[in-house]
Scaffold this active site. Sequence first.
Site, PDB file in Angstrom:
ATOM      1  N   HIS A  82       0.847  -1.194   0.000  1.00  0.00           N
ATOM      2  CA  HIS A  82       0.000   0.000   0.000  1.00  0.00           C
ATOM      3  C   HIS A  82       0.888   1.252   0.000  1.00  0.00           C
ATOM      4  CE1 HIS A  82      -3.425   2.611   0.868  1.00  0.00           C
ATOM      5  NE2 HIS A  82      -2.611   3.251   1.683  1.00  0.00           N
ATOM      6  N   ASP A 161     -15.314   2.882   6.820  1.00  0.00           N
ATOM      7  CA  ASP A 161     -14.236   3.730   6.294  1.00  0.00           C
ATOM      8  C   ASP A 161     -14.743   4.604   5.160  1.00  0.00           C
ATOM      9  OD1 ASP A 161     -11.389   4.553   5.908  1.00  0.00           O
ATOM     10  OD2 ASP A 161     -11.708   3.564   3.983  1.00  0.00           O
ATOM     11  N   ARG A 168     -14.651  13.112   6.607  1.00  0.00           N
ATOM     12  CA  ARG A 168     -13.357  13.759   6.845  1.00  0.00           C
ATOM     13  C   ARG A 168     -12.986  14.683   5.702  1.00  0.00           C
ATOM     14  NH1 ARG A 168      -9.549   9.065   7.024  1.00  0.00           N
ATOM     15  NH2 ARG A 168      -7.948  10.671   7.187  1.00  0.00           N
ATOM     16  N   SER A 183      -7.837   4.388   8.733  1.00  0.00           N
ATOM     17  CA  SER A 183      -8.437   4.229   7.407  1.00  0.00           C
ATOM     18  C   SER A 183      -7.642   3.229   6.568  1.00  0.00           C
ATOM     19  CB  SER A 183      -8.498   5.587   6.698  1.00  0.00           C
ATOM     20  OG  SER A 183      -8.979   5.453   5.384  1.00  0.00           O
ATOM     21  N   LYS A 187      -8.685  -1.301   5.905  1.00  0.00           N
ATOM     22  CA  LYS A 187      -8.809  -1.968   4.596  1.00  0.00           C
ATOM     23  C   LYS A 187      -7.785  -3.093   4.453  1.00  0.00           C
ATOM     24  CE  LYS A 187      -8.623   2.019   2.265  1.00  0.00           C
ATOM     25  NZ  LYS A 187      -8.975   3.144   3.130  1.00  0.00           N
TER      26      LYS A 187
END
Length: 433
Positions: A82, A161, A168, A183, A187
């Site tokens: 990620h 999320d 947000r 967040s 995931k």
Amino acid sequence: MRAYELIRRKRDGEKLSAEELEWLVFSYLEGEVPDYQMAAWLMAVYFRGLDVEETAHLTGAMVRTGQLLDLSGIPGIKVDKHSTGGVGDKTTLVLAPWLAAAGLKVAKMSGRGLGHTGGTIDKLESIPGFRAELTVEDFLNQLEAVGVAITSQSYALVPADRKLYALRDVTATVESVPLIAASVMSKKLALRTDALVLDVKVGKGALAKDLKMARELASLMVDIGKRAGRKVRAVISDMEKPLGRAVGNALEVEEAIATLQGNGPEDLVELCLFLGSQLMELAGLAESEKEAREKLKRVWEEGRAWEKFKEWVKAQGGKVEAVENPSLLPQAPEELVIASPSAGFVEAVDALAIGEAARILGAGRERKEDPIDPAVGVILEAKVGDWVEEGAPLARLRVREKGVEEAKALVAQAFTLGNQPPPPKPLIYEVVS
């Protein structure tokens, strides 16, 4: 429990329990806590923060609002990578097939771009026919058969999320380290891989503008992962300047293709090798970074990563002829050259300005529902440290009609020239494990 009390206590810097955070998350998702109260709580967190335990509890609660995607029935070692977002970051397009060709199973949920940072799903969808939304069954079957499967975020996974991020985004609470960490990791934990590497970007083009914030975010995400029993490392990498030369969806696909074929920019190749070697080590396919790099280089040089890329594209419905012949990818009707106003060394290239220019041309979004143009973007002809003559091209813009003058001005201003070559800056700052 009452939302009012949890808002007040967090405003006053008090610590919330796992039960309180779970109640808050589920009550918000179910509509019992309204937007205005959750927005107040998010702002209290923005200013007061959450400690490691609170952030881990918040992450766990968010994960439990949706399904868990269990990959244990698929043979092999499942891995994920990620990035916290950057300009020109097409790393996943290169690294996912590269790792799959090296023997790992790469399972990933990716997002769309928002603001000046590009999204992996948008880039993949610039390949004609590419199907980014996979059913769970298709995702698992492809992962087992091909070794790589990437899908857009499912509504069934971590719905909290999706709802919290949207709030947000409109309440100026995106840049909160614990909220970013929760967040991202919610995931990642919903997708049950064996090993995870996080690429935490730092610099003008990143969420983390300085090393202090990047280290805090990296450490927090690693801690959350380890509390959940995952093998996880974070790499802090540079985002002062764009990664590679191409910024824009189809342009980045083309650069990823060139990289897999052995003709990619040096910084992109090095980052992929570094991140890949971390995952190879974590997965137990190499005993050292050196051994991992050697194995990955062999896969790359033998053309197996490029062949795996084509196999992956075909499996998800993409036209292989469009990646074999990139002129069949979306093409902008016009190209403009930004020329150097003087001779000199390129001292800096502002990643944020380049990313904003690409967004203004149509390569990115201001709001999640905005359409994008896959063909437009920016190609850097000069990189930091290069000598350029007066009138030589600094960048080329691929454009239609949208935002051309504003983008031209931003790209021209993004380059800083000087009389001396700038001191080298690291691409990789450190590894947090």
